[in-house]
Design an enzyme around this catalytic site. Structure first.
Site, mmCIF file in Angstrom:
data_model
loop_
_atom_site.group_PDB
_atom_site.id
_atom_site.type_symbol
_atom_site.label_atom_id
_atom_site.label_comp_id
_atom_site.label_asym_id
_atom_site.label_seq_id
_atom_site.Cartn_x
_atom_site.Cartn_y
_atom_site.Cartn_z
ATOM 1 N N ILE A 86 1.096 -1.455 -0.042
ATOM 2 C CA ILE A 86 -0.222 -0.018 0.047
ATOM 3 C C ILE A 86 0.998 1.237 0.279
ATOM 4 C CG2 ILE A 86 -1.752 0.690 1.526
ATOM 5 C CD1 ILE A 86 -2.480 -1.251 2.058
ATOM 6 N N HIS A 87 1.371 1.504 -0.728
ATOM 7 C CA HIS A 87 2.916 2.169 -1.287
ATOM 8 C C HIS A 87 2.502 3.987 -0.925
ATOM 9 C CE1 HIS A 87 4.719 -0.541 -4.225
ATOM 10 N NE2 HIS A 87 3.304 -1.104 -4.600
ATOM 11 N N ASP A 88 1.606 4.150 -1.452
ATOM 12 C CA ASP A 88 0.789 5.467 -0.759
ATOM 13 C C ASP A 88 0.905 6.033 0.466
ATOM 14 O OD1 ASP A 88 0.959 6.101 -3.410
ATOM 15 O OD2 ASP A 88 -0.732 6.274 -3.765
#
Ligand code: BDR
Ligand code: CA
Length: 320
Positions: free
Chosen positions: A242-244
């Site tokens: 969940i990069h962001d």
């Protein structure tokens, strides 16, 4: 809590952008969210802007102003990531339609206005989680904002590797020219790149548990995240990145992360490495930072357990 951090989120929601927004909204006691701006990336400008408007209402934060940003990268057409984020941008989740209207249809002017409107003793933190088109334009068109920006905590790039090509990460690859303007602006940047964001995620069981709950927010986020698990990137994986969300988590808990100050630039050539972030760790760290040579803190490690705990608590809190 006093001394809230003033932030502006520039994003392309996008499933993980939507998680980052929820994490920020859940912590408004620590973060003063001055606005959300959209940029074409994961989906078209129209869709990501609609998603930003809907998300603020769905998460009970209708008062956060939303402004519409760039329709395309600086030099090229947009290449949306429908295979990862779905046609609408939020996976299997369809948020209810809203009446809420845009605060502005010019994100660059909106960003400038919000930054310059702060009291003289306060500064703004920019949190870009999409291609850097709006932010690059902002710094070029209104350079006076630079002095009023504390730091840019962005999701983008990688010191090593890539996810769209062997060497380029999606947000930077979409608009390398804009990214280069940002990376070389001299403003302190915290780079939540793939080096660290690949370890920022949830596993199948955690996502399934969200789906089993009776809460409307947890259910909606499980519908988003389940799409990831069906996408080519995560089909065979037990965990989704969940990069962001790493950007907001860093603002809330910098102690969960570690990294190294480097200088960075972006490959804007038409070659195989277009969109690569070239991170240079040579030279004495502290000295280089003091002389402004190394303005990018490249995050490399994260406390995964605490990351997951705080993220799940945030999503759960909306349904309490
Ligand atoms: C980045 O690309 C987008 O698809 C995600 O929203 C994230 O910002 C990860 O490479
Ligand atoms: Ca994004």
């Amino acid at each position: 809590m006093e001394n809230k951090k003033n932030i502006l989120i520039d994003c392309d929601p996008g499933i993980d952008d939507a998680v980052a927004i929820a994490l920020a909204i859940a912590h408004r006691d620590q973060l003063n969210i001055c606005g959300i701006t959209s940029v074409a990336g994961n989906q078209t400008q129209e869709r990501v802007t609609g998603n930003a408007l809907k998300l603020t209402v769905f998460l009970g934060a209708e008062e956060i102003p939303v402004a519409m940003g760039a329709k395309t990268p600086l030099l090229r057409e947009i290449v949306p990531a429908g295979d990862i984020h779905g046609k609408g941008g939020l996976g299997y989740c369809e948020l209810p339609a809203v009446e809420k209207t845009l605060a502005s249809d010019n994100a660059v002017c909106f960003l400038r206005e919000k930054i310059m409107a702060l009291p003289a003793e306060e500064k703004m933190t920019l949190v870009p989680t999409g291609p850097l088109t709006n932010i690059g334009l902002l710094l070029k068109v209104f350079p006076e904002v630079k002095e009023r920006i504390d730091q840019i905590v962005l999701m983008g790039g990688a010191a090593v590797g890539g996810n769209v090509t062997a060497t380029a990460e999606f947000n930077i690859w979409e608009d390398p020219e804009a990214a280069q303007m940002v990376y070389t602006s001299g403003i302190p940047i915290v780079m939540c790149g793939l080096d660290v964001t690949m370890a920022c995620g949830l596993n199948r069981e955690q996502v399934a548990a969200l789906g089993r709950s009776n809460g409307r927010v947890q259910k909606a986020y499980s519908e988003m995240l389940n799409f990831y698990f069906d996408s080519p990137a995560y089909r065979n994986s037990d965990r989704v990145s969940i990069h962001d969300a790493a950007t907001i988590m860093y603002l809330l808990h910098p102690e969960y992360f570690s990294g190294q100050w480097m200088s960075a630039m972006v490959d804007c050539s038409e070659g195989v490495n277009r969109g690569m972030t070239i991170c240079d760790s040579r030279a004495n760290q502290e000295e280089a930072y003091e002389t402004g040579e190394k303005n990018v803190l490249v995050l490399q490690q994260v406390d995964q357990e605490n990351f997951q705990r705080v993220l799940l608590e945030a999503l759960t809190q909306f349904d309490a």
